[in-house]
Motif scaffolding. Sequence first.
Motif, short mmCIF file in Angstrom:
data_model
loop_
_atom_site.label_atom_id
_atom_site.label_comp_id
_atom_site.label_asym_id
_atom_site.label_seq_id
_atom_site.Cartn_x
_atom_site.Cartn_y
_atom_site.Cartn_z
N GLN A 116 46.72 57.48 34.09
CA GLN A 116 46.22 56.26 34.73
C GLN A 116 44.92 56.55 35.48
O GLN A 116 43.96 55.78 35.39
CB GLN A 116 47.26 55.71 35.70
CG GLN A 116 48.44 55.08 35.00
CD GLN A 116 49.55 54.70 35.96
OE1 GLN A 116 49.85 55.43 36.90
NE2 GLN A 116 50.18 53.57 35.71
N LYS A 120 40.90 55.36 34.71
CA LYS A 120 40.17 54.57 35.72
C LYS A 120 38.88 55.27 36.13
O LYS A 120 37.92 54.61 36.52
CB LYS A 120 41.08 54.33 36.93
CG LYS A 120 40.68 53.15 37.73
CD LYS A 120 40.75 51.86 36.94
CE LYS A 120 40.34 50.69 37.80
NZ LYS A 120 40.07 49.49 37.05
N PHE A 126 34.91 51.74 40.01
CA PHE A 126 36.00 52.48 40.64
C PHE A 126 35.46 53.77 41.25
O PHE A 126 35.75 54.10 42.41
CB PHE A 126 37.09 52.78 39.61
CG PHE A 126 38.24 53.58 40.15
CD1 PHE A 126 39.32 52.93 40.75
CD2 PHE A 126 38.26 54.96 40.07
CE1 PHE A 126 40.39 53.66 41.25
CE2 PHE A 126 39.32 55.70 40.58
CZ PHE A 126 40.39 55.04 41.17
N VAL A 145 45.89 51.41 41.01
CA VAL A 145 45.93 52.12 39.73
C VAL A 145 47.30 52.75 39.50
O VAL A 145 47.82 52.73 38.39
CB VAL A 145 44.84 53.23 39.68
CG1 VAL A 145 44.96 54.07 38.42
CG2 VAL A 145 43.46 52.63 39.82
#
Length: 147
Positions: A116, A120, A126, A145
């Motif tokens: 994950q 991201k 981000f 996230v």
Amino acid sequence: MEIMNISGINVAMKGMTKAEILKEFAELALLNGKVSSAEGFYGDLWLREEESTTGFGGGIAIPHAKSAFVTEVGVLVGRGANEVAWEALDDQPVHCWICLLVPETGGQEHLRLLSQLSRKLMDPDFVAKLKSGSEQEILTLVQGVIS
């Protein structure tokens, strides 16, 4: 069990070397009740780094370890003013870290978190917020996230 909280974020990491940064994370993990031994967890983080770098690139690394010293899954975030040599994939120094803590038996959780977060970290927005946000902003960002 809360995977991440505000006390697990340090935007003023002081380490100048990989070893110093990993020690800071091990101590932060102990302060947050995520490990039974800072020294033991540090050793496991270091062993993982010796296998292959956790330097993601773009000034970010994801130090992580499955460890017998981890008492519950956790995510810690650190940022520092010092550029630290990390053997990152892009050969650039690192000044922002996301540290994953997973019990020795938590293989699936380890892979889920790593996957994950890695995905991201491809998002420039981000990454920018991670590198410049306040502790509360980072908490909100990363919780979005990993939840």
